[in-house]
Design a protein around this motif. Structure first.
Motif, PDB file in Angstrom:
ATOM      1  N   ASP A  12      23.735  37.178  63.267  1.00 39.52           N
ATOM      2  CA  ASP A  12      24.387  36.163  63.078  1.00 39.52           C
ATOM      3  C   ASP A  12      25.722  35.872  63.140  1.00 39.52           C
ATOM      4  O   ASP A  12      26.321  36.329  62.385  1.00 39.52           O
ATOM      5  CB  ASP A  12      23.780  34.994  62.533  1.00 39.52           C
ATOM      6  CG  ASP A  12      21.950  35.106  63.092  1.00 39.52           C
ATOM      7  OD1 ASP A  12      22.020  35.060  63.976  1.00 39.52           O
ATOM      8  OD2 ASP A  12      21.498  33.790  62.842  1.00 39.52           O
ATOM      9  N   GLU A  55      28.708  33.753  63.030  1.00 40.73           N
ATOM     10  CA  GLU A  55      28.486  31.385  63.052  1.00 40.73           C
ATOM     11  C   GLU A  55      30.263  31.380  63.228  1.00 40.73           C
ATOM     12  O   GLU A  55      30.963  32.082  62.159  1.00 40.73           O
ATOM     13  CB  GLU A  55      28.045  31.604  61.180  1.00 40.73           C
ATOM     14  CG  GLU A  55      26.636  32.151  61.514  1.00 40.73           C
ATOM     15  CD  GLU A  55      25.876  30.831  62.222  1.00 40.73           C
ATOM     16  OE1 GLU A  55      26.174  30.175  63.010  1.00 40.73           O
ATOM     17  OE2 GLU A  55      24.324  30.997  62.192  1.00 40.73           O
ATOM     18  N   ARG A  83      23.463  38.031  67.958  1.00 43.81           N
ATOM     19  CA  ARG A  83      23.620  36.545  67.965  1.00 43.81           C
ATOM     20  C   ARG A  83      24.659  35.684  67.586  1.00 43.81           C
ATOM     21  O   ARG A  83      25.329  35.771  66.696  1.00 43.81           O
ATOM     22  CB  ARG A  83      22.849  35.357  68.226  1.00 43.81           C
ATOM     23  CG  ARG A  83      21.301  35.689  67.999  1.00 43.81           C
ATOM     24  CD  ARG A  83      20.481  34.901  68.042  1.00 43.81           C
ATOM     25  NE  ARG A  83      20.403  34.487  66.482  1.00 43.81           N
ATOM     26  CZ  ARG A  83      19.541  33.212  66.093  1.00 43.81           C
ATOM     27  NH1 ARG A  83      18.467  32.746  66.744  1.00 43.81           N
ATOM     28  NH2 ARG A  83      19.653  33.297  64.765  1.00 43.81           N
ATOM     29  N   ARG A 116      26.948  31.688  67.859  1.00 45.40           N
ATOM     30  CA  ARG A 116      26.793  30.842  67.269  1.00 45.40           C
ATOM     31  C   ARG A 116      27.797  30.003  66.721  1.00 45.40           C
ATOM     32  O   ARG A 116      28.328  30.439  65.933  1.00 45.40           O
ATOM     33  CB  ARG A 116      24.989  30.692  65.987  1.00 45.40           C
ATOM     34  CG  ARG A 116      23.930  31.193  66.169  1.00 45.40           C
ATOM     35  CD  ARG A 116      22.821  31.805  65.089  1.00 45.40           C
ATOM     36  NE  ARG A 116      22.589  30.741  64.920  1.00 45.40           N
ATOM     37  CZ  ARG A 116      21.919  29.604  64.725  1.00 45.40           C
ATOM     38  NH1 ARG A 116      20.873  29.911  65.833  1.00 45.40           N
ATOM     39  NH2 ARG A 116      22.233  28.665  64.314  1.00 45.40           N
ATOM     40  N   GLN A 131      23.850  26.486  67.291  1.00 47.53           N
ATOM     41  CA  GLN A 131      23.533  26.773  68.677  1.00 47.53           C
ATOM     42  C   GLN A 131      23.789  27.937  69.084  1.00 47.53           C
ATOM     43  O   GLN A 131      25.004  28.101  69.063  1.00 47.53           O
ATOM     44  CB  GLN A 131      23.616  26.101  69.851  1.00 47.53           C
ATOM     45  CG  GLN A 131      24.273  24.343  69.505  1.00 47.53           C
ATOM     46  CD  GLN A 131      21.977  24.083  69.912  1.00 47.53           C
ATOM     47  OE1 GLN A 131      21.735  24.905  70.805  1.00 47.53           O
ATOM     48  NE2 GLN A 131      21.755  23.130  69.028  1.00 47.53           N
ATOM     49  N   THR A 132      23.386  29.469  69.216  1.00 45.52           N
ATOM     50  CA  THR A 132      23.280  30.462  69.969  1.00 45.52           C
ATOM     51  C   THR A 132      24.293  30.560  71.055  1.00 45.52           C
ATOM     52  O   THR A 132      22.980  29.581  72.296  1.00 45.52           O
ATOM     53  CB  THR A 132      21.983  31.003  70.297  1.00 45.52           C
ATOM     54  OG1 THR A 132      21.459  31.272  68.932  1.00 45.52           O
ATOM     55  CG2 THR A 132      22.178  32.494  71.030  1.00 45.52           C
ATOM     56  N   ASP A 173      16.027  26.405  65.869  1.00 42.53           N
ATOM     57  CA  ASP A 173      16.312  27.611  65.112  1.00 42.53           C
ATOM     58  C   ASP A 173      14.920  28.608  65.340  1.00 42.53           C
ATOM     59  O   ASP A 173      14.786  28.685  64.733  1.00 42.53           O
ATOM     60  CB  ASP A 173      17.401  28.448  64.865  1.00 42.53           C
ATOM     61  CG  ASP A 173      17.177  29.894  64.613  1.00 42.53           C
ATOM     62  OD1 ASP A 173      16.845  30.864  65.732  1.00 42.53           O
ATOM     63  OD2 ASP A 173      18.026  30.701  64.313  1.00 42.53           O
TER      64      ASP A 173
END
Length: 449
Positions: A19, A21, A101, A103, A107-108, A244
């Motif tokens: 992820d 971020e 991902r 994000r 939110q992705t 999520d």
């Protein structure tokens, strides 16, 4: 005398989930797409690795049979899993599959998939030995070949088998205790026309020669059918919604398999799985899992230092409290799951005098100094704070955690510290307890011997 059950053996494809971020406050000048200013990167096992990790964090004995490549991403996966569970490694041809991902504000925005790895068809004696000692088997098929390599071996298994299928994976072996397709997967497995998940579950019990099928329906629970003809809808508990849902299917399948291993009837096991998946999503889903905390660096020694550093870095501070007398698997499971909700976990511990007032004469069995040292030794605990009062209300107001965690035995009850939590605006999360684990039970068992 209690007979020790065999481990939950998870068989399947392990991926590396990443992820990235950040925040997106502007649009790129060269294309109508958001510009993400990266603030952090979090890594965790995905696929079968995530299913195995989540059940291991419940305090279960878990063995993961999976294929791992000898590349940097594969070595990262081994380091992420190390210490949580036993890994029986099979060879992987090609490179580790990574799902990244990007994000912003939870939110992705986009997912990027890389890697071409597939399991080599080789079942070693180590794999055979792991499967034969299983108390239950979960096949977490992500279409990368691990499930297909062990099909013949699974025909010899006498323990309950839960099969979580994949559109590009192998068909489940005959006689599975439970098959757990999503509704999309059920549509692909059933002949057209598809009418409803309930009819799909009933059809698939016959078509797959399964004892039961649960078609998972996200926030609507599961459509359940038993080979004996019984069918029902299993709704989720009433919980705050989460955003999520990544990893919820792995959480459902793992919790259901663990419940079957522990002897629950299959419909009850599915209800456990639905509840745990709902709580997982409510707690932030896969994005809330933090196996490595790059922001924290070396763990500070005092609870206030931890709290101040987390708040200063914009992180999420988690706290929980209790006596933690005779630390057992239920305690460890609770602490691991609590830590996964944020960026640091502080454990508030009743002093000896406070514990005696709460629990009565003869308690605590273990003095506060030793209880604190044992808790500090856990990798999921960032700091420990002792309080003398009857409730943790005062330390809560000093620490000001974002989330206060309680065990499942407090569900539906007003907490003594509720007013302090409201005053600081903290969220309360109740995590399910591990059945059959309690300090009182341990003391009673010792006294009977």
């Amino acid at each position: 005398m209690r007979v020790k059950k065999g481990p939950l053996v998870v068989i399947g494809d392990t991926l590396l989930d990443i992820d990235v971020e950040g925040s997106a406050e502007r649009i790129a000048p060269d294309a109508p797409v958001p510009v993400v200013d990266v603030e952090g990167e979090h890594l965790r096992p995905g696929g079968a690795g995530l299913a195995a990790l989540l059940t291991a964090r419940d305090g279960a004995d878990v063995v993961l049979v999976t294929a791992l490549a000898d590349d940097p991403q594969g070595r990262t996966l081994r380091s992420l899993l190390n210490g949580h569970l036993e890994v029986v490694r099979m060879p992987l041809h090609g490179t580790t599959v990574c799902k990244t991902r990007v994000r912003a504000r939870g939110q992705t925005l986009v997912r990027i998939d890389t890697g071409d790895g597939r399991a080599l068809a080789r079942v070693t004696d180590t794999v055979r030995a792991a499967v034969r000692r299983a108390g239950a088997v979960l096949v977490s098929d992500y279409g990368r070949g691990v499930a297909g390599t062990v099909l013949e071996l699974l025909g010899e298994v006498r323990a309950p088998i839960v099969w979580d299928p994949h559109p590009r994976g192998s068909m489940p072996v005959r006689g599975c205790a439970l098959v757990t397709p999503s509704e999309l997967e059920a549509r692909r497995l059933c002949p057209p026309p598809y009418t409803s998940p309930d009819l799909a579950a009933r059809h698939l019990t016959k078509a797959l020669h399964a004892q039961a099928v649960a078609v998972t329906l996200g926030s609507h629970g599961a459509a359940f059918a038993h080979a004996g003809g019984h069918h029902s809808r299993i709704p989720p508990p009433t919980l705050a919604s989460g955003h999520d849902v990544c990893g919820a299917g792995d959480r459902f399948a793992g919790a259901s398999a663990l419940a079957l291993r522990d002897g629950l009837p299959v419909e009850d096991a599915v209800a456990v799985g639905v509840g745990e998946a709902s709580r997982f999503v409510e707690g932030g889903g896969a994005a809330a899992i933090r196996l490595q905390s790059h922001e924290m660096g070396d763990r500070p020694r005092t609870p206030m230092e931890v709290a101040e550093l987390v708040r200063a870095s914009g992180g999420r501070l988690i706290a929980t409290g209790g006596c933690f007398d005779l630390l057992h698997a239920g305690h460890v499971s609770l602490l691991r799951r609590a830590r996964a909700l944020g960026d640091a976990l502080i454990v508030c511990v009743n002093s000896d005098a406070s514990a005696k007032r709460l629990k009565g004469p003869g308690r605590p069995v273990v003095g506060q100094r030793d209880r604190v040292e044992v808790l500090r030794a856990l990798a999921c605990v960032d700091a420990v704070m002792v309080f003398e009062e009857d409730t943790p209300a005062q330390v809560i107001e000093r620490l000001r955690p974002h989330v206060w965690v309680k065990g499942g035995d407090y569900a539906g009850r007003e907490l003594a510290e509720a007013e302090s939590l409201r005053r600081i605006g903290a969220e309360t999360v109740v995590l399910a307890s591990v059945p059959g684990r309690s300090t009182t039970g341990l003391i009673a068992a010792v006294q009977e011997t």
